[in-house]
Design an enzyme around this catalytic site. Structure first.
Site, short mmCIF file in Angstrom:
data_model
loop_
_atom_site.label_atom_id
_atom_site.label_comp_id
_atom_site.label_asym_id
_atom_site.label_seq_id
_atom_site.Cartn_x
_atom_site.Cartn_y
_atom_site.Cartn_z
N HIS A 176 43.67 41.77 32.82
CA HIS A 176 44.11 40.99 33.99
C HIS A 176 43.04 40.93 35.08
O HIS A 176 43.12 40.04 35.95
CB HIS A 176 45.35 41.63 34.60
N GLU A 208 46.15 45.63 31.27
CA GLU A 208 45.98 45.58 32.73
C GLU A 208 44.51 45.35 33.10
O GLU A 208 44.22 44.67 34.08
CB GLU A 208 46.51 46.87 33.39
ZN LIG Z 1 50.47 41.60 32.47
#
Ligand SMILES: [Zn+2]
Length: 992
Positions: free
Chosen positions: A420, A417
């Site tokens: 990202h 995450e």
């Molecule tokens: Zn993802």
């Protein structure tokens, strides 16, 4: 988003199905309601009142009036004719999945007011109201506006403009809105204007709306009920990706339509509110009943897509620390924070941010990061910029997480995450067809991050076990899909949701890894830096990425590629499946062909004519050789020749960085087998793993003989790497084999063959379990692989395994507070029940009724099916179907029992006598599933007829029609398996 749950860590199939069924039911209900009720009032210019929303730039921002929608949604205020989806409209842009390019959103002033109040959350829904002012730039003259909206009621709609470019004044004009209606299929709100918007001018759309928040439905806004500090509480959060922002506020809901957002949340004073950006200010307002609400405003976001908008309203505590001046806070239930459950995640979050900032040489641009742990978030996580949302099982450590892979899981998901924040948030894909550009790279960098913090981490083996193994066993040339799709192939929104799958994540990560292997880490990172920098706050497509790789490749002279990066990589991302590379070591001839499930002769020529440009990294006698390329269907590599008489051996696909499987001629396999028997350690672990996995997969699909694969297992007595054993056991001791009761011949041979080899690794791990089980905590591969080893050893009747199971089970029943080591808990429970009486069974039932965690309850329901007493199993079925002191909602007990060793005999009888109750309890679809389970052993037409008659009485007409065909398919598969098993039996007889 986090990886899909099929490759995930803790979600059970039963839970996933249950959730899917629930979501489907809710969506159906919503669709019916949407069809029944028009969603927006017809807006006459004369009806429009000035809503009192001040200009976007002014401060403080105004707040809306209390206007509670009712449930069920009220009909439209005007005759529904103009708004109902059933109302005929001529074909128009509302029939297209993509928004027309007439307007570009620049900025949103968004205010949301969900009516979440403490102690008032009995209903499955809550209402919310909202207002949004969207500044847009017009690019083509139009008198019609389309924006996304789903399940929202529109309260008012105004269009102001053209806006002057200078400071705002009150003299801005207004464009009359003649009509507002909804195109339900493509989820649009359509504004019909009384005048044409002018290209080059800016306008402001002012919309107020209302909608519903559903409990635990992870789409748009949702709320959850949970227990904290001994009482029931509620929280509200959001999930916009991929296309749920439109169910929270009308918007231009496509990833390339980035804008800035000023978000205001109105919430009950007893809750706090979080959003992407730091809190800017807080004020109070009263609703029509005089109740006080808190109005929290947040700073302006960077330029970002709608799918990253996030908010949470909750009564949580947090822990925080500062990393490079940026505040990181982790929010969770107060109990969890007080118990220190967030400490592990907090300690690693900052360093992960810093590592990635340094790696990409781009600072994280937001002033803060909040990470919030929700009690239920579908075992997933979402990367919203500045407000990451996690299921708490993926973020918090629990006291009973000792000796589990939980720390690794948290590290992987957090890294994903956080990755990202660059791949996805800073640089977003142009459209959903290219989501592998963010999911593939976020998944790939999980491994880089963890390797950096733990240099002893076995990167190649873990990549194989977490990523490669799953996708290689699902990917093939005919059915699976390509990683990158053509934009025009999408026609429905639902297709976007389906993209969050194994191919996007696992194959995407595997292709990124292959790319980095044939370039080299430096070139790879340089290209990514250049790509990220160029497209920051903007969007990119796959070709943009390839262009930046090409620029970096052209800029150096060390690495020479046989073709442009785009030509090499497009074939891997646009074609489904992967190649099988076959090397003839006698001649050095190498060829490629697509991998098919159950290959039949000449299939290649008939169905697939495109080749891959394949990077071949390889080793000879343990020494790494220089990279070569197989850029056509076949080629000769004299340097790879090995004669039958010398001691050389060759392995292709160094470290399994290439996304393909490798096959050899007989001499090539024989050399490898000889080397394994002579000195297995001369071959690196990852390649022992590779040979086993490739050979078994290729044999199962008719590329090599099963004997070739079995020959590679003869050395196993010398194998002390549990992950290699794991690869052997999942391929050899399959569920089908264990279930095949007609396999009396093979079992004693397999037992003798495997136990002789398995004993040394068994002794190694049984000692650890007995003497120092905590040592497993740092052995990730053992945590992944131990259950299969333990289960097989007990299944083969290894006395020490059965003894250890009994010991651990007994110890646990005497001291239930002392958990059985997690990796082997399922097996121990199963054998405890199998060797026990009704006393042990009742003990488990009692434990089941006291457990609240779904995962634990599922584990117990499976263990209870391991009983060998027919009457106990029969009673279990009665409990589940007829008598029901417990509801066993987590699993279908009929199916669980039918899968078990003794249960399969009980279930048929039980069905005959109770089929009415069974179909009422589980539905007739469950009978179809049972047919597959019970049918697992059929191999003759007579058995088909028998079963067809058996199920014929119970199934519905339309199901009966397909029963015979299904049973025929099962039989054919079984007949194939039997042939294979017969050959395995013959081989075992010769080699035991
Ligand atoms: Zn993802």
């Amino acid at each position: 988003m986090g990886p899909p749950s099929s490759s995930g860590f803790y979600v059970s199939r039963a839970v996933a199905l249950l959730l899917a069924a629930l979501a489907a039911a809710l969506l159906l209900a919503l669709a019916v309601l949407a069809a029944l009720y028009g969603r927006c009032a017809r807006v006459q210019p004369s009806d429009l009142h000035h809503s009192g929303v001040p200009d976007a730039a002014s401060s403080p921002r105004g707040t809306q009036e209390e206007q509670l929608p009712t449930w069920p949604p009220r009909p439209t205020r005007e005759p529904a004719g103009t708004a109902t989806p059933g109302h005929w409209r001529p074909p128009g842009p509302w029939d297209q999945l993509r928004l027309p390019p007439w307007l570009v959103p620049l900025h949103y002033e968004l205010e949301l007011w969900p009516r979440l109040r403490p102690n008032e959350f009995q209903s499955p829904t809550l209402s919310f109201t909202g207002r949004v002012n969207i500044t847009v730039r017009c690019t083509a003259a139009t008198a019609r506006l389309l924006l996304h909206s789903l399940f929202l009621d529109c309260e008012s709609a105004e269009v102001r403009g053209p806006l002057s470019s200078g400071p705002r004044d009150g003299a801005v004009g207004r464009v009359p809105v003649d009509d507002v209606w909804f195109a339900f299929d493509m989820q649009y709100m359509v504004l019909e204007l009384g005048a044409t918007l002018q290209p080059g001018s800016r306008y402001e759309l002012q919309l107020s709306f209302s909608g519903l928040v559903y409990r635990d439905l992870r789409e748009g806004l949702f709320f959850s009920i949970y227990t904290d500090q001994g009482e029931r509480r509620a929280l509200l959060a959001s999930q916009m990706e991929p296309t749920f922002a439109r169910s929270v506020f009308p918007c231009f809901d496509e990833p390339a339509l980035k804008a800035t957002f000023n978000i205001t949340i109105i919430h009950h004073p007893s809750y706090g509110a979080l959003s992407n950006m730091p809190k800017l200010g807080q004020s109070e307002k009263r609703d029509v009943n005089g109740s006080v609400w808190t109005v929290t405003t947040f700073s302006t976001t960077p330029h970002m897509p709608t799918y990253l908008v996030a908010l949470a309203i909750c009564d949580y505590d947090h822990v925080s620390r500062t990393e490079r001046g940026q505040e990181i806070r982790i929010w969770a239930r107060k109990d969890a924070i007080a118990n220190g459950n967030a400490a592990f995640a907090l300690n690693i979050t900052g360093p992960i941010f810093s590592f990635l900032e340094d790696l990409f040489n781009i600072s994280y641009p937001l002033p803060k990061t909040d990470i919030i742990a929700l009690p239920t978030f579908d075992n997933s996580a979402m990367e919203n910029w500045g407000l990451l949302i996690f299921d708490e099982s993926l973020l918090l450590m629990q006291p009973n997480d000792q000796v589990t892979d939980k720390k690794a899981v948290i590290s992987f998901i957090l890294s994903h995450e956080i990755g990202h924040q660059w791949f996805g948030n800073l640089v977003t894909m142009n459209w959903w067809n290219d989501i592998w550009l963010k999911e593939g790279f976020a998944s790939y960098f999980e491994f880089g991050v963890i390797n950096y913090f733990n240099p002893k981490f076995r990167r190649n083996e873990v990549f194989f076990s977490n990523i490669l193994h799953h996708v290689l066993s699902e990917d093939h040339a005919l059915v699976s899909r390509a990683v990158s799709l053509k934009v025009e192939n999408f026609t429905e929104t639902s297709e976007i949701n389906e993209l969050f799958d194994l191919f996007t994540y696992n194959k995407g990560a595997s292709l990124a890894r292959m790319l980095s292997s044939f370039l080299n880490e430096n070139v790879f990172i340089s290209a990514l830096k250049s790509y990220l920098k160029t497209f920051s706050y903007s969007n990119a497509e796959q070709d943009d990425l390839w262009r930046h790789f090409q620029m970096v490749v052209d800029d150096q002279s060390k690495i020479l590629l046989p073709a442009p990066v785009k030509s090499i990589m497009d074939r891997w991302t646009h074609q489904s499946g992967f190649p099988v590379i076959t090397l003839n070591v006698s001649t050095g001839a190498m060829k490629q062909e697509p991998f098919y499930l159950g290959k039949v002769k000449n299939q290649t020529l008939l169905t697939h004519n495109d080749t891959w440009i394949v990077p071949i990294l390889w080793i000879k006698n343990g020494i790494t050789q220089s990279l070569v390329w197989l850029d056509k269907s076949s080629k000769i590599f004299p340097e790879m020749q090995v004669s039958d008489s010398d001691h050389d051996w060759v392995i292709l696909n160094l470290n399994m960085t290439g996304y393909y499987r490798v096959n050899y001629d007989n001499v090539g396999w024989k050399k490898l087998k000889q080397q394994l028997e002579k000195d297995p350690k001369a071959i690196p672990v990852i390649h022992r793993l590779q040979m086993i996995d490739d050979a078994f997969s290729l044999s199962k699909n008719n590329y090599v003989e099963i004997e070739t694969a079995l020959d590679l297992t003869k050395y196993l007595a010398e194998e002390d790497e549990i992950i290699v054993w794991y690869a052997v056991l999942v391929n050899l001791v399959t569920k089908d084999l264990v279930f095949d009761v007609n396999n009396y011949d093979m079992y004693p041979l397999l037992k003798k063959y495997l136990l002789k080899r398995l004993i040394s690794i068994w002794n190694m791990y049984s000692t650890v379990i007995r003497e120092n089980v905590a040592a497993l905590q740092d052995d990730y591969l053992a945590l992944v692989a131990l259950e299969k080893l333990f289960e097989t050893a007990c299944w083969l009747g290894l006395e020490d395994c059965l003894q250890l199971s009994r010991e651990l089970f007994k110890h646990w029943t005497n001291h239930p507070g002392n958990e059985i080591p997690y990796p082997i808990k399922s097996v121990v429970l199963c054998y405890g029940v199998a060797f026990g009486s009704d006393e042990e069974w009742d003990f488990l039932l009692n434990m089941y009724s006291n457990k609240t965690k779904e995962e634990e309850r599922i584990q117990l329901t499976y263990a209870m099916s391991c009983s060998k007493d027919p009457w106990i199993l029969h009673r279990y079925l009665e409990y589940a179907v007829t008598a029901a002191p417990f509801t066993f909602n987590e699993t279908n007990i009929m199916e669980v029992v039918a899968e078990s060793e003794v249960g399969r005999y009980i279930v048929k009888d039980f069905l005959i006598n109770n089929w009415q109750a069974v179909s009422e309890r589980y539905g007739t679809q469950s009978l179809v599933n049972l047919m597959y389970i019970i049918g697992r052993t059929i191999s003759t037409d007579l058995q088909i007829t028998e079963l067809q008659q058996f199920f014929g009485n119970m199934l519905e007409e339309h199901q009966k029609l397909t029963v015979r065909a299904k049973l025929q398919t099962i039989k054919n598969k079984n007949v194939e398996n039997k042939k294979r098993n017969a050959r395995m039996t013959a081989w075992l007889r010769k080699n035991t």
